[in-house]
Design an enzyme around this catalytic site. Structure first.
Site, short mmCIF file in Angstrom:
data_model
loop_
_atom_site.label_atom_id
_atom_site.label_comp_id
_atom_site.label_asym_id
_atom_site.label_seq_id
_atom_site.Cartn_x
_atom_site.Cartn_y
_atom_site.Cartn_z
CD GLU A 8 -3.18 0.72 2.10
OE1 GLU A 8 -3.68 1.67 2.69
OE2 GLU A 8 -3.55 -0.46 2.28
CG ASP A 104 -2.70 -1.02 5.60
OD1 ASP A 104 -1.51 -1.38 5.49
OD2 ASP A 104 -3.03 0.08 6.07
CE1 TYR A 302 -3.72 -2.60 9.07
CE2 TYR A 302 -5.70 -3.19 10.29
CZ TYR A 302 -5.09 -2.63 9.19
OH TYR A 302 -5.86 -2.10 8.19
#
Length: 691
Positions: A8, A104, A302
């Site tokens: 990303e 992601d 995350y």
């Protein structure tokens, strides 16, 4: 043959390339070890604008609504065309056999990759990297356990539904209300109900009428006891006098209970954002940005998670992680790590709760920016607290009687500080000191030392801070969902910060206050939008229902076509049945009508920079900073603009010639070009020509 890994962001590509040995640099990619690693720089592909379907949609007209594409079109984002071209070339390269989606691990990451994949016309097989940490070990493990891309098809379908629903609501509702009310009113599927909650809260605060109340307080044995509230001060005064005359207070009831306060659960993104707002005044977006940066630096897991628990396979790693985290900040670690308190695989969705990573032990934390340091301290403090002992205390409640009135007091004694010790080492929390009561026995008579009346007032609802608004968004219509519903409320942890920022950016909300205690207040424009918006667009219940259905689409339990049909049906009903709210135009900011347009006959409205024709197809504008009037040494005022629009001419005195410097009197005549743009001409009082 080569495998193309699509990330990303460039920073993520760098981390993955080091693990895979892809160190050879190319233009927009890295190569080595049988891999090519490239990146997207966020959304490279986006939904096309309405005019790409039909040219007439370039103009905003109510009669063209609703705009409901049957076959959706996409376009490459203008700012990132170069990187898209690089990815397309790599995807279609004959040496590239397959791909890895390494964006992601969530709904938006899936959408970013798939849109590029389809826009490039790529048909090659791809796998999915799904990890919750950017540490080298997590990356290696992730690549050793790549998932088939087809396992995430329903996640992609949910992402498409979210994107297209936002387009349908945003494009149609924004154009509808903007055309009807003559001012740009941005409407969003989640943005508008969020604004509605703030506007309703402010209305409740404005309508609130504080009511006074009175309590009688007695001081006995060097502690204070209070009566129930009195509505009338006279009644409180009668009670106080009676007690003073009695002179003694009798202990009626003494109750001591030992209580235990469990450690708090680990952070998900929303609880982290809320607490960071309370402690440091960070906005939700700032907290997300700081946490995302820490994630890319391999220091936390995350960030965009909605879970506050860990899976069972993580239990064994917790003692070591706890020790490393405490060591990194040079603080005490829990004597015993109660891993079971944070383990519950049934409550983990796509990602587990936020944690520091093992890399924290080797990192130079002092080199981090201040905001990132604060967020990291919070995440470490929460881990240390969550696996610690409960906070134990004894609460003593007493009731005393004097002159027929019951008085009460509570005392607290800390037995074991437990998890609060862990938290206090790292976070600057203000806590009231525990207040202990002296030993008391039922039936004991105590001499009265002092009597007084305390006056108070009932309090209005609190203004929304970002903490309280995030809580309201998360809890919106939660009662309407089953207890085990995966997602409740409006928005998601990943999107709520952006929604608040957009409301501020678009001028619907503003932050007020000094220091960290900033409140979110609706502007006049925000109030006006909610005044004219129908219930179905500002209802948190309906928006929360849509969010739950998106979750069902993600799990293959709800048809994407049905979801889009429901959104489209709601918009069709809105366009066909909405009736303009009478008198609402006066609420709109900058909507003072000064007359009718000399070109098309629509209303001319005053705004911040000038007087605009309310017909979007017409280009009639009288700028306040008007070049023509500057040229003759004059400034265009509201009165002059109104007369120009009404009469087509105004007389001006003492104009100044730029060539000679001489002054003169003249009339300015107004006409329009073919497209509505104004055209000025001078008519001299002597009858001379214009210039």
């Amino acid at each position: 043959m080569l495998k193309l890994v699509v990330c990303e962001k460039p920073s993520v590509a760098q981390s993955i390339s080091k693990v895979l040995g892809a160190t050879k640099r190319g233009d927009g990619f890295l190569e080595g070890g049988g891999y090519i690693i490239s990146w997207c720089i966020g959304h490279l592909v986006e939904l096309a604008q309405p005019e790409s379907y039909e040219e007439r949609y370039a103009k905003w007209r109510k009669e063209d609504l609703p705009i409901l594409p049957h076959s959706w079109k996409y376009q490459v984002t203008a700012a990132t065309k170069k990187q898209f071209s690089i990815l397309k070339k790599l995807m279609l390269h004959p040496d590239v056999e397959s791909l890895v989606c390494a964006t992601d691990a969530g709904r938006e990451g899936e959408l970013i990759f798939r849109l590029v994949y389809h826009q490039c016309g790529c048909k090659k097989p791809f796998e999915r990297l799904w990890i919750s940490s950017m540490e080298d070990t997590a990356i290696r493990e992730g690549f050793a356990n790549l998932k088939p891309g087809t396992e995430y098809d329903t996640l992609y379908e949910a992402a498409l539904c979210r994107e297209r629903a936002d387009w349908i609501v945003g494009i149609n509702a924004t154009r509808l209300f903007s055309c009807l009310y003559g001012v740009t009113l941005n409407v969003g599927r989640v943005m508008t109900p969020t604004l509605g909650m703030v506007v309703l809260r402010e209305a409740a605060i404005s309508a609130f009428m504080p009511e006074p109340f009175y309590t009688v307080q007695l001081t006995v044995n060097n502690f204070t006891v209070s009566s129930e509230r009195f509505k009338e001060k006279m009644d409180a005064e009668l009670c106080r006098k009676a007690c003073q005359e009695a002179g003694t207070v009798t202990v009626c009831k003494v109750e001591r209970r030992e209580k235990s306060e469990k450690p708090p659960a680990l952070y998900d993104l929303t609880t982290l954002q809320r607490e960071a707002n309370r402690l440091f005044g960070f906005t939700a977006q700032q907290t997300l940005d700081y946490t995302q940066s820490l994630y890319e630096k391999k220091l936390v897991t995350y960030p965009r998670t909605d879970s506050r628990y860990l899976t069972e396979d993580m239990a064994a790693s917790l003692p070591g992680l706890t020790e490393n985290s405490a060591f990194a900040f040079d603080v005490q670690r829990p004597a015993v790590v109660h891993a079971s308190a944070v383990i519950n695989g049934k409550k983990v969705t796509d990602h587990h709760a936020l944690l520091p990573t093992a890399s924290i032990a080797k990192a130079d934390l002092m080199a981090l920016p201040a905001g990132e340091q604060s967020v990291l301290r919070m995440i470490v403090a929460r881990l240390l607290a969550a696996v610690s002992e409960p906070h134990r205390y004894a609460e003593t409640a007493v009731e005393l009687s004097c002159a027929g009135t019951v008085f009460s007091a509570k005392g607290k004694e800390i037995l074991d500080d437990g998890w609060k010790t862990m938290e206090r080492q790292l976070l600057p929390k203000e806590e009231k000191a525990a207040k202990m009561l002296p030993p008391l026995a039922e039936g004991e008579a105590l001499p009265l030392q002092k009597t007084e009346i305390k006056e108070g007032k009932t309090s209005p609802p609190k203004h929304f801070t970002e903490d309280l608004l995030l809580q309201a968004m998360e809890a919106a219509s939660a009662d309407d969902f089953p207890e085990d519903a995966e997602r409740k409320g409006i928005g998601t942890p990943a999107t709520r910060a952006a929604i608040i920022e957009k409301l501020v950016l678009k001028g619907f909300l503003e932050r007020k206050g000094s220091g960290k205690a900033k409140t979110l207040i609706p502007t006049e424009k925000g109030k006006a939008l909610i005044t004219v918006t129908p219930e179905q667009l500002q209802s948190p219940a309906m928006t929360a229902d849509w969010e739950e259905k998106l979750s069902e689409v993600e799990h293959g339990e709800y048809a994407p076509e049905t979801f889009i049909d429901e959104i489209s049906g709601m918009i069709m009903e809105l366009v066909n049945n909405y009736e303009i709210v009478k008198g609402a135009k006066v609420l709109m900011p900058g909507t003072t009508v000064i007359g009718t347009c000399p070109h098309c006959g629509a209303e001319v409205i005053e705004r911040q920079k000038g007087w605009f024709c309310s017909n979007r197809e017409c280009r009639f504008i009288l700028w306040k900073d008007n070049a023509y009037f500057k040229k003759i040494g004059k400034r265009l005022t509201a009165q002059m603009a109104e007369r120009l629009v009404r009469d087509g001419r105004i007389r001006v005195k003492d104009c100044k010639s730029q060539k000679t410097g001489k002054t003169y009197n003249a009339s300015v005549l107004l006409s329009t070009e073919a497209d509505g743009r104004p055209k000025f001409q001078l008519e001299f009082e002597s009858g001379g020509g214009g210039k």
